[in-house]
Motif scaffolding. Sequence first.
Motif, PDB file in Angstrom:
ATOM      1  N   LYS A  84     -17.231  13.251 -53.627  1.00  0.00           N
ATOM      2  CA  LYS A  84     -17.788  13.499 -52.287  1.00  0.00           C
ATOM      3  C   LYS A  84     -17.739  12.202 -51.468  1.00  0.00           C
ATOM      4  O   LYS A  84     -17.325  12.108 -50.398  1.00  0.00           O
ATOM      5  CB  LYS A  84     -19.342  13.618 -52.283  1.00  0.00           C
ATOM      6  N   TRP A  85     -18.165  11.061 -52.135  1.00  0.00           N
ATOM      7  CA  TRP A  85     -17.637   9.552 -51.397  1.00  0.00           C
ATOM      8  C   TRP A  85     -16.334   9.238 -51.337  1.00  0.00           C
ATOM      9  O   TRP A  85     -15.852   9.052 -50.165  1.00  0.00           O
ATOM     10  CB  TRP A  85     -18.539   8.503 -52.447  1.00  0.00           C
ATOM     11  N   MET A  86     -15.492   9.672 -52.187  1.00  0.00           N
ATOM     12  CA  MET A  86     -14.104   9.432 -51.935  1.00  0.00           C
ATOM     13  C   MET A  86     -13.441  10.321 -50.704  1.00  0.00           C
ATOM     14  O   MET A  86     -12.737   9.646 -50.128  1.00  0.00           O
ATOM     15  CB  MET A  86     -13.256   9.710 -53.119  1.00  0.00           C
ATOM     16  N   ARG A  87     -13.931  11.441 -50.642  1.00  0.00           N
ATOM     17  CA  ARG A  87     -13.441  12.342 -49.446  1.00  0.00           C
ATOM     18  C   ARG A  87     -13.782  11.883 -48.190  1.00  0.00           C
ATOM     19  O   ARG A  87     -13.282  11.891 -47.397  1.00  0.00           O
ATOM     20  CB  ARG A  87     -13.969  13.685 -49.831  1.00  0.00           C
ATOM     21  N   GLN A  88     -14.914  11.270 -48.313  1.00  0.00           N
ATOM     22  CA  GLN A  88     -15.428  10.712 -46.802  1.00  0.00           C
ATOM     23  C   GLN A  88     -15.330   9.347 -46.557  1.00  0.00           C
ATOM     24  O   GLN A  88     -15.173   9.230 -45.517  1.00  0.00           O
ATOM     25  CB  GLN A  88     -17.050  10.857 -46.989  1.00  0.00           C
ATOM     26  N   ASN A  89     -14.888   8.627 -47.392  1.00  0.00           N
ATOM     27  CA  ASN A  89     -14.461   7.361 -47.201  1.00  0.00           C
ATOM     28  C   ASN A  89     -13.089   6.879 -47.491  1.00  0.00           C
ATOM     29  O   ASN A  89     -12.580   5.776 -46.990  1.00  0.00           O
ATOM     30  CB  ASN A  89     -15.354   6.368 -47.962  1.00  0.00           C
ATOM     31  N   LYS A  90     -12.368   7.555 -48.324  1.00  0.00           N
ATOM     32  CA  LYS A  90     -11.005   7.212 -48.679  1.00  0.00           C
ATOM     33  C   LYS A  90     -10.013   8.269 -48.347  1.00  0.00           C
ATOM     34  O   LYS A  90      -8.852   8.062 -48.819  1.00  0.00           O
ATOM     35  CB  LYS A  90     -10.878   6.626 -50.298  1.00  0.00           C
ATOM     36  N   SER A  91     -10.300   9.409 -47.837  1.00  0.00           N
ATOM     37  CA  SER A  91      -9.408  10.355 -47.896  1.00  0.00           C
ATOM     38  C   SER A  91      -8.768  10.760 -49.113  1.00  0.00           C
ATOM     39  O   SER A  91      -7.443  11.163 -48.958  1.00  0.00           O
ATOM     40  CB  SER A  91      -8.464  10.068 -46.783  1.00  0.00           C
ATOM     41  N   ILE A  92      -9.273  10.536 -50.089  1.00  0.00           N
ATOM     42  CA  ILE A  92      -8.543  11.087 -51.360  1.00  0.00           C
ATOM     43  C   ILE A  92      -9.424  12.233 -52.009  1.00  0.00           C
ATOM     44  O   ILE A  92     -10.656  12.418 -51.997  1.00  0.00           O
ATOM     45  CB  ILE A  92      -8.762  10.025 -52.591  1.00  0.00           C
ATOM     46  N   HIS A  93      -8.640  13.451 -52.051  1.00  0.00           N
ATOM     47  CA  HIS A  93      -9.474  14.592 -52.301  1.00  0.00           C
ATOM     48  C   HIS A  93      -9.337  14.965 -53.758  1.00  0.00           C
ATOM     49  O   HIS A  93     -10.226  15.721 -54.174  1.00  0.00           O
ATOM     50  CB  HIS A  93      -8.668  15.950 -51.556  1.00  0.00           C
ATOM     51  N   GLN A  94      -8.239  14.485 -54.505  1.00  0.00           N
ATOM     52  CA  GLN A  94      -8.132  14.822 -56.055  1.00  0.00           C
ATOM     53  C   GLN A  94      -8.489  13.560 -56.867  1.00  0.00           C
ATOM     54  O   GLN A  94      -7.493  12.816 -56.904  1.00  0.00           O
ATOM     55  CB  GLN A  94      -6.544  15.484 -56.238  1.00  0.00           C
ATOM     56  N   VAL A  95      -9.629  13.444 -56.983  1.00  0.00           N
ATOM     57  CA  VAL A  95      -9.997  12.260 -57.628  1.00  0.00           C
ATOM     58  C   VAL A  95     -10.093  12.335 -59.224  1.00  0.00           C
ATOM     59  O   VAL A  95      -9.420  11.390 -59.959  1.00  0.00           O
ATOM     60  CB  VAL A  95     -11.561  12.113 -57.343  1.00  0.00           C
ATOM     61  N   TRP A  96     -10.259  13.316 -59.794  1.00  0.00           N
ATOM     62  CA  TRP A  96     -10.514  13.518 -61.252  1.00  0.00           C
ATOM     63  C   TRP A  96      -9.556  14.599 -61.837  1.00  0.00           C
ATOM     64  O   TRP A  96      -9.167  15.464 -61.158  1.00  0.00           O
ATOM     65  CB  TRP A  96     -11.696  14.149 -61.684  1.00  0.00           C
ATOM     66  N   GLN A  97      -9.211  14.214 -63.155  1.00  0.00           N
ATOM     67  CA  GLN A  97      -8.361  15.288 -63.936  1.00  0.00           C
ATOM     68  C   GLN A  97      -9.432  16.320 -64.126  1.00  0.00           C
ATOM     69  O   GLN A  97     -10.560  16.282 -64.004  1.00  0.00           O
ATOM     70  CB  GLN A  97      -8.115  14.709 -65.334  1.00  0.00           C
ATOM     71  N   ARG A  98      -8.899  17.526 -64.293  1.00  0.00           N
ATOM     72  CA  ARG A  98      -9.798  18.890 -64.333  1.00  0.00           C
ATOM     73  C   ARG A  98     -10.685  18.860 -65.446  1.00  0.00           C
ATOM     74  O   ARG A  98     -11.810  19.259 -65.248  1.00  0.00           O
ATOM     75  CB  ARG A  98      -8.670  20.133 -64.526  1.00  0.00           C
ATOM     76  N   ASN A  99     -10.542  18.262 -66.662  1.00  0.00           N
ATOM     77  CA  ASN A  99     -11.485  18.249 -67.684  1.00  0.00           C
ATOM     78  C   ASN A  99     -11.940  16.848 -68.160  1.00  0.00           C
ATOM     79  O   ASN A  99     -11.761  15.946 -67.122  1.00  0.00           O
ATOM     80  CB  ASN A  99     -10.676  18.985 -68.763  1.00  0.00           C
ATOM     81  N   PHE A 100     -12.517  16.915 -69.108  1.00  0.00           N
ATOM     82  CA  PHE A 100     -12.732  15.438 -69.549  1.00  0.00           C
ATOM     83  C   PHE A 100     -12.998  15.503 -71.106  1.00  0.00           C
ATOM     84  O   PHE A 100     -12.872  16.524 -71.803  1.00  0.00           O
ATOM     85  CB  PHE A 100     -14.291  15.004 -69.375  1.00  0.00           C
ATOM     86  N   TYR A 101     -12.773  14.371 -71.695  1.00  0.00           N
ATOM     87  CA  TYR A 101     -12.832  14.346 -73.176  1.00  0.00           C
ATOM     88  C   TYR A 101     -14.404  13.796 -73.759  1.00  0.00           C
ATOM     89  O   TYR A 101     -15.120  13.130 -73.064  1.00  0.00           O
ATOM     90  CB  TYR A 101     -11.874  12.925 -73.778  1.00  0.00           C
TER      91      TYR A 101
END
Length: 171
Positions: free
Chosen positions: A121-138
């Motif tokens: 949410k912060w990245m989309r509002q402040n950096k125009s980055i929409h795909q921040v994370w890989q789909r899963n996690f370890y």
Amino acid sequence: MSFNSKIHRRRSIRLPGYDYTSAGVYFITICASGKECLFGVVENGQMRLNDAGRIAAQCWHDIPLHFPHAELDEWVVMPNHVHGIVMIDDGKVGAKNFSPLHGTSKTISSIVRGFKIGVTKWMRQNKSIHQVWQRNFYEHIIRNETELHGIREYIQNNPAKWELDELHVAI
């Protein structure tokens, strides 16, 4: 061929049959999409967080505010991933085991999802980055004190050993 047979099914990386709402200690790694270095840089063996890295650190730090059954142990925000140890208690509260969460999922996946949402949410509002994370996690279920100590040490030393890290991406 039916529609349902065309749907791609991702193979789960979770331990089959394990109850991820049960009390336990988990080592979590959450990677940025494409291993992109979004959260800062490592200089002289020290992590230098940028604004996005500081938000990721704050969101991680705030996990227990949103998930009172979770306690944080050692953790670090790296340039393109986050490592952390999360301890989940049994969720029993009071004499009759009433939980204050009222519908909030208590799984390790829901904790990671909440963290990812906050940073995204912060990245989309402040950096125009929409795909921040890989789909899963370890995640890795920590089974004893020896393992816990070794993982704590790994997390503490991660910035100093960044160039040797499998997630290291040369800039």
